[in-house]
Each structure stands twice: as C-alpha cells, then as structure tokens.
Scaffold this motif. Structure first.
Motif, PDB file in Angstrom:
ATOM      1  N   PHE A  95       0.832  -1.192   0.000  1.00 31.37           N
ATOM      2  CA  PHE A  95       0.000   0.000   0.000  1.00 31.37           C
ATOM      3  C   PHE A  95       0.871   1.248   0.000  1.00 31.37           C
ATOM      4  CE2 PHE A  95      -2.397   3.435   1.879  1.00 31.37           C
ATOM      5  CZ  PHE A  95      -3.556   3.383   1.130  1.00 31.37           C
ATOM      6  N   GLY A  96       0.682   2.103  -0.969  1.00 33.62           N
ATOM      7  CA  GLY A  96       1.391   3.368  -1.019  1.00 33.62           C
ATOM      8  C   GLY A  96       1.172   4.056  -2.347  1.00 33.62           C
ATOM      9  N   LEU A  97       1.286   5.366  -2.340  1.00 35.63           N
ATOM     10  CA  LEU A  97       1.196   6.184  -3.543  1.00 35.63           C
ATOM     11  C   LEU A  97       2.462   7.011  -3.588  1.00 35.63           C
ATOM     12  CD1 LEU A  97      -0.404   7.302  -5.968  1.00 35.63           C
ATOM     13  CD2 LEU A  97      -1.494   8.905  -4.385  1.00 35.63           C
ATOM     14  N   TYR A  98       3.176   6.948  -4.681  1.00 34.26           N
ATOM     15  CA  TYR A  98       4.490   7.569  -4.786  1.00 34.26           C
ATOM     16  C   TYR A  98       4.551   8.554  -5.945  1.00 34.26           C
ATOM     17  CZ  TYR A  98       5.490   3.742  -1.695  1.00 34.26           C
ATOM     18  OH  TYR A  98       5.444   2.887  -0.632  1.00 34.26           O
ATOM     19  N   CYS A  99       5.296   9.625  -5.750  1.00 35.42           N
ATOM     20  CA  CYS A  99       5.560  10.611  -6.792  1.00 35.42           C
ATOM     21  C   CYS A  99       6.367   9.945  -7.899  1.00 35.42           C
ATOM     22  CB  CYS A  99       6.344  11.778  -6.185  1.00 35.42           C
ATOM     23  SG  CYS A  99       6.736  13.086  -7.374  1.00 35.42           S
ATOM     24  N   GLY A 100       6.329  10.514  -9.081  1.00 32.89           N
ATOM     25  CA  GLY A 100       7.137  10.014 -10.188  1.00 32.89           C
ATOM     26  C   GLY A 100       8.623  10.009  -9.875  1.00 32.89           C
ATOM     27  N   CYS A 101       9.061  10.843  -8.926  1.00 33.49           N
ATOM     28  CA  CYS A 101      10.472  10.881  -8.523  1.00 33.49           C
ATOM     29  C   CYS A 101      10.806   9.783  -7.523  1.00 33.49           C
ATOM     30  CB  CYS A 101      10.840  12.243  -7.944  1.00 33.49           C
ATOM     31  SG  CYS A 101      10.218  12.559  -6.279  1.00 33.49           S
ATOM     32  N   GLY A 102       9.767   9.077  -7.010  1.00 33.60           N
ATOM     33  CA  GLY A 102       9.978   7.999  -6.054  1.00 33.60           C
ATOM     34  C   GLY A 102       9.652   8.346  -4.611  1.00 33.60           C
ATOM     35  N   ALA A 103       9.408   9.613  -4.316  1.00 33.04           N
ATOM     36  CA  ALA A 103       9.084  10.018  -2.945  1.00 33.04           C
ATOM     37  C   ALA A 103       7.689   9.528  -2.555  1.00 33.04           C
ATOM     38  CB  ALA A 103       9.143  11.538  -2.814  1.00 33.04           C
ATOM     39  N   THR A 104       7.515   9.175  -1.285  1.00 32.30           N
ATOM     40  CA  THR A 104       6.225   8.727  -0.784  1.00 32.30           C
ATOM     41  C   THR A 104       5.276   9.909  -0.683  1.00 32.30           C
ATOM     42  OG1 THR A 104       7.284   6.993   0.510  1.00 32.30           O
ATOM     43  CG2 THR A 104       5.041   7.602   1.140  1.00 32.30           C
ATOM     44  N   LEU A 105       4.106   9.775  -1.292  1.00 36.86           N
ATOM     45  CA  LEU A 105       3.054  10.777  -1.152  1.00 36.86           C
ATOM     46  C   LEU A 105       2.067  10.343  -0.077  1.00 36.86           C
ATOM     47  CD1 LEU A 105       2.352  11.476  -4.931  1.00 36.86           C
ATOM     48  CD2 LEU A 105       3.676  12.901  -3.348  1.00 36.86           C
ATOM     49  N   VAL A 106       1.672   9.082  -0.091  1.00 38.03           N
ATOM     50  CA  VAL A 106       0.738   8.523   0.883  1.00 38.03           C
ATOM     51  C   VAL A 106       1.142   7.083   1.143  1.00 38.03           C
ATOM     52  CG1 VAL A 106      -1.677   7.942   1.356  1.00 38.03           C
ATOM     53  CG2 VAL A 106      -1.149   9.938  -0.042  1.00 38.03           C
TER      54      VAL A 106
END
Length: 57
Positions: free
Chosen positions: A34-45
């Motif tokens: 479970f997770g949503l990540y920015c295109g750069c790889g950083a965790t958003l949620v």
C-alpha cells in the motif's frame, strides 16, 4: 463508470499540491504494497499516514 486511474491521479495531484513534488510528472501505485508515490519515487501517501482503525491517533 468509475475510473480508478483517474481517481488515483486526482489524489496524487492533491498530495503533491504545495510541495516540492508539485511539478513532478507521474505517480506510481505498486500492486505489492500500500502506497502512492511521486514520479520521482518520494512517498506521497502510505499506510502510516492513515488514521488508526480503532480511532486512536
């Protein structure tokens, strides 16, 4: 009809708003955890950002 990709894109855009990631392209939503990540790889949620199911915070 509900489009999951549209909804995830809406959530990712909201999560990036006002952050250093606002102008980054894309996002990922891996199927293996479970997770949503920015295109750069950083965790958003991720799961640690969600409220506890028992109401404790």
């Amino acid at each position: 009809m509900f489009d999951i990709a549209y909804e995830i894109d809406r959530i990712a855009t909201a999560a990036k708003a006002g952050t250093d990631h606002e102008d980054h392209d894309g996002w990922t939503f891996p199927h293996d955890h479970f997770g949503l990540y920015c295109g750069c790889g950083a965790t958003l949620v991720d799961a640690s950002m969600l409220p506890a199911e028992d109401g404790a915070q």
